[in-house]
Design an enzyme around this catalytic site. Structure first.
Site, PDB file in Angstrom:
ATOM      1  N   ASP A  97     -77.978 -85.469 -46.662  1.00 43.40           N
ATOM      2  CA  ASP A  97     -77.418 -86.813 -46.598  1.00 43.40           C
ATOM      3  C   ASP A  97     -78.531 -87.824 -46.876  1.00 43.40           C
ATOM      4  O   ASP A  97     -79.626 -87.714 -46.321  1.00 43.40           O
ATOM      5  CB  ASP A  97     -76.832 -87.079 -45.204  1.00 43.40           C
ATOM      6  N   GLU A 119     -70.646 -91.934 -51.306  1.00 47.24           N
ATOM      7  CA  GLU A 119     -69.570 -92.420 -50.451  1.00 47.24           C
ATOM      8  C   GLU A 119     -69.227 -93.829 -50.914  1.00 47.24           C
ATOM      9  O   GLU A 119     -70.096 -94.702 -50.909  1.00 47.24           O
ATOM     10  CB  GLU A 119     -70.013 -92.433 -48.988  1.00 47.24           C
ATOM     11  N   ASP A 123     -74.935 -91.916 -48.742  1.00 48.01           N
ATOM     12  CA  ASP A 123     -74.175 -92.692 -47.767  1.00 48.01           C
ATOM     13  C   ASP A 123     -73.963 -94.120 -48.266  1.00 48.01           C
ATOM     14  O   ASP A 123     -74.880 -94.747 -48.789  1.00 48.01           O
ATOM     15  CB  ASP A 123     -74.952 -92.701 -46.442  1.00 48.01           C
ATOM     16  N   HIS A 155     -66.791 -85.455 -41.861  1.00 47.00           N
ATOM     17  CA  HIS A 155     -67.205 -85.773 -40.488  1.00 47.00           C
ATOM     18  C   HIS A 155     -66.626 -87.085 -39.976  1.00 47.00           C
ATOM     19  O   HIS A 155     -66.770 -87.396 -38.789  1.00 47.00           O
ATOM     20  CB  HIS A 155     -68.731 -85.827 -40.423  1.00 47.00           C
ATOM     21  N   ASP A 156     -65.972 -87.856 -40.833  1.00 45.33           N
ATOM     22  CA  ASP A 156     -65.416 -89.152 -40.435  1.00 45.33           C
ATOM     23  C   ASP A 156     -63.891 -89.147 -40.332  1.00 45.33           C
ATOM     24  O   ASP A 156     -63.294 -90.192 -40.088  1.00 45.33           O
ATOM     25  CB  ASP A 156     -65.817 -90.239 -41.457  1.00 45.33           C
TER      26      ASP A 156
END
Length: 582
Positions: free
Chosen positions: A105, A269, A212, A344-345
């Site tokens: 990440d 993202e 991210d 994960h969100d």
């Protein structure tokens, strides 16, 4: 003049299956209740056998964990409970030795407020690093009362500005106050990020990054107030002021030049970017920005923009439209996309979009696997998705929700309503549907206490769901008809028929509202047809007459062991027909 048909250029990262690992919840190797890097290493063989090509490791950097590692205190150090740099080096080496690749990440929109850069920045208004973050003076009203520089609302609720008593200015943060935004307007700051957060890890041999919040590095620097759309709140939605700013593509191009020094790939993202033309500027191969992005149209279904916990109803038609949107957008272009329903969100896809009722859960999970496995784009799986993990039940106590967004929302409702029981019940219901916590509970490896995540005598950092007794890896591994074995089958099928399943030209076929159907065609004229029943009721359907080469005997993949009636689908049944399969 007919539209020119184009097919996508083959690349290794387009054909890969990527598996996201949330470090703290994957596997605890030393029984401290927290997942770690050695735990990941111990399960690499499992991931290879599943058919995974790339593992994506969530932030493992040194962090106070205000936002589960997305608040980085040092890009070149490891969060101590996760292990050491030696462990990470070993993870990279072992992953490659098993024929898989690994990405990390990349969190460079903001840092932790404990990062040495920010500590130096806030030490004085004359600090050499003052301009590495975004500082602004207060505004004062006619009565002399101090106010933040703008009325913008942060992603976690509350203002995007926090007051620093020592230097008597506000600093900016899109997320938590402990996550100050880096100032990308400063070239020295950008260069430091490229060296410490990107080159450092690429030189260690990783194969790319999940980037991210890739569209938030550039903000409007005139810092004007956002329109008042919520008069009851002092802060207002302001995505348009800090997303896709005027210099964003300049910054991404500069970063891409660094990445192009290596043979790697990037997936960005991309929140709050609904316009297709804006997205294409990021994912067109000619634009040389990122290789693909996560679009959240599907996983945001039923959520109000700017407030994920204010829920709205959505239909099967809505789900089909959003799930296939980017299949249609990238068709006949040089752009690429992602195929995913979990990360994960997000809450678990079976619970969110179909049914986690025990009577339907297995069929629903297998059907989603079949649909995702035949869509164009790079396929992303999230840990536990391959065994059909589901959301926590409605009986899950609010005290067990750990995510900062969940806690902030529940506390906000309690504060605004004076603890009104009905309002708190509604807030808890929203958490049960869309809280990030559902993806962050420990991975369910077996039916022993703590699901094999850690020893029975240990209290894990987050409660293990009771569903581990029925849903776990050990009970499914090698068991015919299980969700895990079906995912293995889907992944093998996807690779065997990659010209169709991965690269095939997508064409939606509309039939019944509760039935999802689409065609994929390859350059040789072969055809793949996917049909899936999105409901818990039997549905009639038919092979498309416009593709006469498709016949019932062309059945290549099915979620059920036996197909009796080729014109009817059982509840949550899915099938794939391929023109050259007999």
């Amino acid at each position: 003049m007919p539209h020119q048909v184009r097919y996508h250029e083959p690349k290794w990262w387009k054909e890969s299956v990527v598996y996201e690992i949330y470090v703290s919840s994957f596997k605890d190797s030393n029984n401290d209740g927290i997942g770690d890097i050695p735990g990941i290493i111990s399960k690499l063989g499992y991931l290879r056998d599943l058919g995974v090509d790339i593992i994506w490791v969530s932030p493992h950097y040194k962090s106070p964990q205000v936002d589960m590692g997305y608040d980085v205190a040092d890009y070149q150090k490891i969060h101590e409970p996760y292990g050491s740099m030696k462990d990470v080096d070993s993870l990279i080496e072992r992953t490659h030795a098993l024929g898989m690749k690994i990405i990390f990440d990349l969190v460079i929109n903001h840092s932790s407020d404990l990062h040495p850069w920010f500590e130096e920045s806030r030490s004085s208004v004359d600090s050499p690093k003052r301009d590495w973050y975004i500082w602004r003076p207060a505004r004062y009203d006619a009565a002399g009362k101090r106010h933040a520089p703008t009325n913008w609302r942060s992603n976690f609720g509350g203002p995007t500005w926090s007051w620093d008593e020592k230097t008597q200015q506000y600093y900016f943060h899109i997320y938590a106050p402990e996550q100050p935004d880096l100032n990308w307007e400063n070239p020295d700051c950008r260069r430091a990020l490229y060296d410490t957060a990107i080159r450092f890890w690429l030189d260690k041999g990783i194969d790319g990054f999940r980037v991210d919040t890739v569209n938030r590095y550039s903000k409007r620097v005139d810092f004007v107030d956002a329109p008042v759309t919520d008069p009851a709140d002092e802060t207002q939605l302001a995505f348009h002021n800090f997303t896709n700013g005027p210099r964003i593509h300049e910054y991404i191009s500069e970063m891409r030049a660094v990445l192009d020094e290596y043979d790697v790939f990037t997936v960005g993202e991309l929140p709050n970017t609904p316009d297709e033309s804006d997205v294409m500027r990021f994912i067109s191969a000619q634009a040389k920005q990122v290789d693909m992005v996560f679009n959240f149209d599907t996983v945001y279904l039923g959520q109000t923009p700017g407030d994920r916990f204010r829920l709205q109803n959505f239909t099967k038609k809505d789900f089909k439209r959003e799930l296939t949107k980017w299949q249609n957008v990238i068709r006949d272009t040089d752009a690429w996309t992602t195929v995913f329903l979990e990360n994960h969100d997000q809450g678990r896809s079976v619970s969110r979009f179909l049914s986690d009722d025990p009577a339907y859960r297995i069929q629903a999970a297998k059907m989603l696997a079949l649909v995702l496995g035949t869509m164009t784009g790079t396929l992303f799986l999230y840990q536990g998705q391959e065994i059909g993990m589901v959301n926590a039940p409605s009986s899950y106590p609010v005290e067990e929700y750990k995510c900062i967004r969940s806690v902030n929302h529940y506390n906000k409702i309690r504060r605004q309503t004076g603890g009104d029981p009905a309002a708190l019940k509604e807030a808890l219901n929203a958490l049960q549907k869309v809280a990030r916590d559902h993806a962050r509970v420990p991975m369910q490896w077996d039916d022993s206490a703590n699901a094999g995540f850690c020893a029975a005598s240990v209290t894990p950092w987050m409660r293990v769901l009771d569903s581990y007794r029925e849903i776990n890896v050990t009970s499914q591994n090698g068991k015919k008809g299980s969700v895990l074995e079906f995912w293995k089958t889907v992944i093998r099928f996807r690779k065997q028929y990659k010209g169709l399943a991965i690269y095939g030209r997508f064409q939606p076929i509309e039939q019944h509202e509760d039935v999802l159907t689409f065609i994929k065609e390859d350059t040789d004229g072969k055809v793949l047809f996917t049909v899936a029943n999105l409901s818990d009721q039997p549905q009639r359907w038919s092979l498309p007459s416009s593709y006469p080469r498709l016949k019932p005997s062309n059945l290549a993949l099915s979620t059920r062991s036996q197909v009796v009636d080729h014109s009817s689908l059982a509840a949550f049944e899915g099938r794939v027909y391929v023109s050259d399969v007999l």
